[in-house]
Design a protein around this motif. Sequence first.
Motif, PDB file in Angstrom:
ATOM      1  N   GLN A 119       0.907  -1.243  -0.045  1.00 12.05           N
ATOM      2  CA  GLN A 119      -0.057   0.005  -0.068  1.00 12.05           C
ATOM      3  C   GLN A 119       0.798   1.115  -0.128  1.00 12.05           C
ATOM      4  O   GLN A 119       0.564   2.394  -0.648  1.00 12.05           O
ATOM      5  CB  GLN A 119      -0.999  -0.003   1.209  1.00 12.05           C
ATOM      6  N   LEU A 120       1.857   1.049   0.781  1.00  6.37           N
ATOM      7  CA  LEU A 120       3.027   2.327   0.624  1.00  6.37           C
ATOM      8  C   LEU A 120       3.562   2.637  -0.826  1.00  6.37           C
ATOM      9  O   LEU A 120       3.514   3.624  -1.474  1.00  6.37           O
ATOM     10  CB  LEU A 120       4.194   2.184   1.487  1.00  6.37           C
ATOM     11  N   LEU A 121       3.880   1.473  -1.445  1.00  5.13           N
ATOM     12  CA  LEU A 121       4.379   1.634  -2.978  1.00  5.13           C
ATOM     13  C   LEU A 121       2.930   2.197  -3.582  1.00  5.13           C
ATOM     14  O   LEU A 121       3.410   3.081  -4.676  1.00  5.13           O
ATOM     15  CB  LEU A 121       4.676   0.092  -3.465  1.00  5.13           C
ATOM     16  N   ASN A 122       1.832   1.800  -3.562  1.00  2.57           N
ATOM     17  CA  ASN A 122       0.647   2.074  -4.430  1.00  2.57           C
ATOM     18  C   ASN A 122       0.614   3.709  -4.219  1.00  2.57           C
ATOM     19  O   ASN A 122       0.198   4.402  -5.000  1.00  2.57           O
ATOM     20  CB  ASN A 122      -0.693   1.422  -4.065  1.00  2.57           C
ATOM     21  N   GLY A 166      -0.012   9.689   4.148  1.00  8.43           N
ATOM     22  CA  GLY A 166      -1.035   8.477   4.268  1.00  8.43           C
ATOM     23  C   GLY A 166      -0.983   8.149   5.784  1.00  8.43           C
ATOM     24  O   GLY A 166      -0.140   8.478   6.578  1.00  8.43           O
ATOM     25  N   TYR A 167      -1.934   7.152   6.134  1.00 14.13           N
ATOM     26  CA  TYR A 167      -2.119   6.558   7.683  1.00 14.13           C
ATOM     27  C   TYR A 167      -2.632   5.355   7.376  1.00 14.13           C
ATOM     28  O   TYR A 167      -3.228   4.838   6.583  1.00 14.13           O
ATOM     29  CB  TYR A 167      -2.740   7.512   8.278  1.00 14.13           C
ATOM     30  N   TYR A 168      -1.954   4.574   8.514  1.00 16.96           N
ATOM     31  CA  TYR A 168      -2.393   2.950   8.841  1.00 16.96           C
ATOM     32  C   TYR A 168      -3.285   2.968  10.026  1.00 16.96           C
ATOM     33  O   TYR A 168      -3.088   3.484  10.844  1.00 16.96           O
ATOM     34  CB  TYR A 168      -1.404   2.325   8.918  1.00 16.96           C
ATOM     35  N   ASN A 169      -4.551   2.462   9.834  1.00 22.34           N
ATOM     36  CA  ASN A 169      -5.558   1.958  10.810  1.00 22.34           C
ATOM     37  C   ASN A 169      -5.192   0.778  11.390  1.00 22.34           C
ATOM     38  O   ASN A 169      -5.977  -0.200  10.887  1.00 22.34           O
ATOM     39  CB  ASN A 169      -6.918   2.352  10.496  1.00 22.34           C
ATOM     40  N   SER A 217      -6.070   6.665   3.255  1.00 24.79           N
ATOM     41  CA  SER A 217      -5.985   5.799   4.385  1.00 24.79           C
ATOM     42  C   SER A 217      -5.523   4.389   3.601  1.00 24.79           C
ATOM     43  O   SER A 217      -5.895   4.157   2.500  1.00 24.79           O
ATOM     44  CB  SER A 217      -7.625   5.271   4.802  1.00 24.79           C
ATOM     45  N   LEU A 218      -4.306   3.997   4.063  1.00 21.14           N
ATOM     46  CA  LEU A 218      -3.581   3.176   3.348  1.00 21.14           C
ATOM     47  C   LEU A 218      -3.964   1.561   3.738  1.00 21.14           C
ATOM     48  O   LEU A 218      -3.816   0.730   2.844  1.00 21.14           O
ATOM     49  CB  LEU A 218      -2.070   2.959   3.616  1.00 21.14           C
ATOM     50  N   LEU A 219      -4.082   1.360   4.912  1.00 18.80           N
ATOM     51  CA  LEU A 219      -4.700  -0.082   5.371  1.00 18.80           C
ATOM     52  C   LEU A 219      -5.516  -0.007   6.718  1.00 18.80           C
ATOM     53  O   LEU A 219      -4.987   0.712   7.718  1.00 18.80           O
ATOM     54  CB  LEU A 219      -3.688  -0.858   5.766  1.00 18.80           C
ATOM     55  N   LYS A 220      -6.719  -0.568   6.521  1.00 17.71           N
ATOM     56  CA  LYS A 220      -7.611  -0.539   7.909  1.00 17.71           C
ATOM     57  C   LYS A 220      -7.527  -2.064   8.332  1.00 17.71           C
ATOM     58  O   LYS A 220      -7.988  -2.797   7.551  1.00 17.71           O
ATOM     59  CB  LYS A 220      -8.927   0.006   7.778  1.00 17.71           C
ATOM     60  N   HIS A 246      -8.117  -4.529   5.464  1.00 18.30           N
ATOM     61  CA  HIS A 246      -8.988  -3.895   4.373  1.00 18.30           C
ATOM     62  C   HIS A 246      -7.935  -2.671   3.959  1.00 18.30           C
ATOM     63  O   HIS A 246      -7.519  -1.931   4.600  1.00 18.30           O
ATOM     64  CB  HIS A 246     -10.227  -3.179   4.802  1.00 18.30           C
ATOM     65  N   VAL A 247      -7.777  -2.557   2.537  1.00 15.64           N
ATOM     66  CA  VAL A 247      -7.152  -1.459   1.777  1.00 15.64           C
ATOM     67  C   VAL A 247      -8.352  -0.582   1.450  1.00 15.64           C
ATOM     68  O   VAL A 247      -9.418  -0.698   1.423  1.00 15.64           O
ATOM     69  CB  VAL A 247      -6.444  -1.858   0.789  1.00 15.64           C
TER      70      VAL A 247
END
Length: 268
Positions: A80-83, A93-96, A257-260, A267-268
């Motif tokens: 997701q960081l690469l995307n 971006g942030y990760y939940n 939001s990169l990943l929840k 969930h992406v």
Amino acid sequence: SKRPEIEETEANWENHIRSDETSQRVKELSARKPSVSESRNIFQNVEKTEISDFISYLKEKKTAIQTSSLHQHQKDSFLQLLNLLEEEENNLGYYNLPTGSGKTFIEILFVLLWKHSGVSKKNSVIMLPTLDLLDQMYDDFLVFINTFGEHLGFDEDYVLKNVIKMSSNHISHAYVAINDGFRAGGKVLISCNESMENMIARNVEDLAQFDYFNFDEMHTAPINLIEKIKNYSLSSNSLMLGFSATPGARARYFGRSLLKMKIGRAHV
């Protein structure tokens, strides 16, 4: 108890801090207050980070990450960081991620990838709300290196030489601001939010030493601190990432939001 090489490293830094020359330089710099016009225009011509080279490096590391013993959601976080970097105009971006999901290892992985890519010419900073979390983060760097370092191409020597704790109990924010070793780049600071706030309050120009900003427990970070770093990040093409189980209202400052993840499912 701390390992001897860690105690020696911290003792060396303490000796630097206590030297008369350093104390005098800290006093002189702390007395300087930039004008309003300086603060407004300071980052107008700041050097921009070349993200395309970092994207290329991440693609080279993709196989190593996917074949590592990291958990699947940690590997997904990398993707997701690469995307984000490939698809967005900014690098926010942030990760939940819930407590116990291993988000600390994701943070450490990202900053080590950033430093080892050779793209970064400046320092990186990981910000946390408390001293206890700061000390734990440093210890987790060593655990991460011992667990995944050989497979991913990271070594413990880098951590011992370049990962530095900045707080009222460790290296002072004023010392970091004037030390030539920090200004040369290549360091990873682990800092309390308050120490970073104090550095910026004294001289906002010091942000120009950094090109990677990581907010651990982003929901606790002062909004004023987030806003200043976000403005600089957008001007300099730097990375600004947040991590939290409960991002809340702070999420709007971090963009995508990169990943929840809920326990057992991401969930992406």
